[in-house]
Enzyme design. Sequence first.
Site, PDB file in Angstrom:
ATOM      1  N   LYS A 181       0.835  -1.101  -0.018  1.00  0.00           N
ATOM      2  CA  LYS A 181      -0.022  -0.020  -0.073  1.00  0.00           C
ATOM      3  C   LYS A 181       0.790   1.273   0.003  1.00  0.00           C
ATOM      4  CE  LYS A 181      -4.098  -2.236   0.126  1.00  0.00           C
ATOM      5  NZ  LYS A 181      -3.739  -3.834   0.053  1.00  0.00           N
TER       6      LYS A 181
HETATM    7  C1  LIG Z   1      -4.676  -4.856   0.796  1.00  0.00           C
HETATM    8  C2  LIG Z   1      -6.491  -4.746   0.613  1.00  0.00           C
HETATM    9  C3  LIG Z   1      -6.973  -5.531   2.073  1.00  0.00           C
HETATM   10  C4  LIG Z   1      -6.195  -6.222   3.054  1.00  0.00           C
HETATM   11  O1  LIG Z   1      -5.527  -5.463   3.729  1.00  0.00           O
HETATM   12  P1  LIG Z   1      -4.155  -6.177   4.772  1.00  0.00           P
HETATM   13  O2  LIG Z   1      -3.694  -5.122   5.248  1.00  0.00           O
HETATM   14  O3  LIG Z   1      -3.497  -6.782   3.851  1.00  0.00           O
HETATM   15  O4  LIG Z   1      -4.767  -7.209   5.504  1.00  0.00           O
HETATM   16  C5  LIG Z   1      -8.387  -5.306   2.036  1.00  0.00           C
HETATM   17  N1  LIG Z   1      -9.248  -5.001   0.716  1.00  0.00           N
HETATM   18  C6  LIG Z   1      -8.446  -4.126  -0.175  1.00  0.00           C
HETATM   19  C7  LIG Z   1      -9.391  -3.357  -1.329  1.00  0.00           C
HETATM   20  C8  LIG Z   1      -7.090  -4.371  -0.179  1.00  0.00           C
HETATM   21  O5  LIG Z   1      -6.504  -3.617  -1.248  1.00  0.00           O
END
Ligand SMILES: *Cc1c(COP(=O)(O)O)cnc(C)c1O
Length: 375
Positions: A181
């Site tokens: 992210k």
């Molecule tokens: C990355 C992501 C998640 C999950 O986040 P984590 O921190 O990896 O558990 C959930 N929904 C979306 C749309 C994502 O891009």
Amino acid sequence: MIHFNVPPFVGTEIKYMKEAVESKKICGDGKFTHRCNKWMQDNFNSHKVMLTTSGSSALDMAALLCDIDPGDEVILPSYTFSSTANAFVLAGAKLVFVDIRPDTMNIDEGKIEDAITTKTKAICVVHYAGVSCEMDTIMEIARTHGLKVVEDAAQGVMSSYKGRALGTIGDFGCYSFHETKNFSMGEGGAISVNDELYIEKAEILREKGTNRAQFFRGQVAKYNWVDFGDSYLQSDLNAAYLWAQLEQAEAINNNRLHTWNIYMEAFSDLERRGIIECPKIPEGCVHNAHMFYIKCKDLNTRQAYIRYMKENDILCVFHYVPLHSSPAGKKFGRFHGNDQYTTTESDRLVRLPLYYNIAEENVDKVINRTLEFFL
Ligand SMILES: *Cc1c(COP(=O)(O)O)cnc(C)c1O
């Protein structure tokens, strides 16, 4: 090799982690956790943001706070990550998948109302690529039918809709700080609790079902097990890592937007000639350059493009396989209405390398190889 993603790193992470270690308080809710929470509250204009162990666990918390009874239904897009759906399965809901809009790949707000039944309890929207869903319409539908709204803003940190930060518009907003992210702590996330009536419940749920948060504020004389809960607190070490990046959030965001704009400009001609499609940013949406994708003519072209780029040492990747076509999606949910865009659009989409501080010469290589392939 040009990687698809390189986790953000600004340089002060280790200094802050050392400080956390030396403070001899590295469990949850330490100094850096509070700093991160406050930063998000101030910058997103939210009453309450709490760091969690992941974006997935923030979604779990949100789903568990939606007062779902067995057999209740939740409306969500099929074009999303498994975590969005898992949270509501955990909460005991049946999943009702709705089609997406082809321009943003977000849930089609015009198809939500038709999917509502007497069992519907919540709508979970996903702000794909950090570009907002049509929240005014969605909130109006939800208020009319008495439904909760959860925003999966995992990709939406620093994005906004009509001046409001993503994740602060519905009842609950969920962010991710996974290494893929825009801002990262390795694994981590956060929840914004926007309905003040749920703040205390959220604190209890996050703290193993105890009212420890109230105890530390001196609101109760001793702490007790008061409701069901789990452990959603991340270590302060991870928060220290994230703090370094939040301090420089503006610079990270601008750097990503700069790269995104270079791609957009470079491919405008291909798009004008109808060879590919580029992302669309609706009026009122400010995005965070979480992702740059293009859409090819069809699946075969996309696969050939990915192969061509890989032969040239550039990693471009496709994205979600629609959940309604996956084994767990079939087990836990159903698709409402026609799948007009979910499958066809996801088949055509491919994401290009974009990360903090990607070298301009690498961006040029991606552009040149892409133009070579399509022209
Ligand atoms: C990355 C992501 C998640 C999950 O986040 P984590 O921190 O990896 O558990 C959930 N929904 C979306 C749309 C994502 O891009």
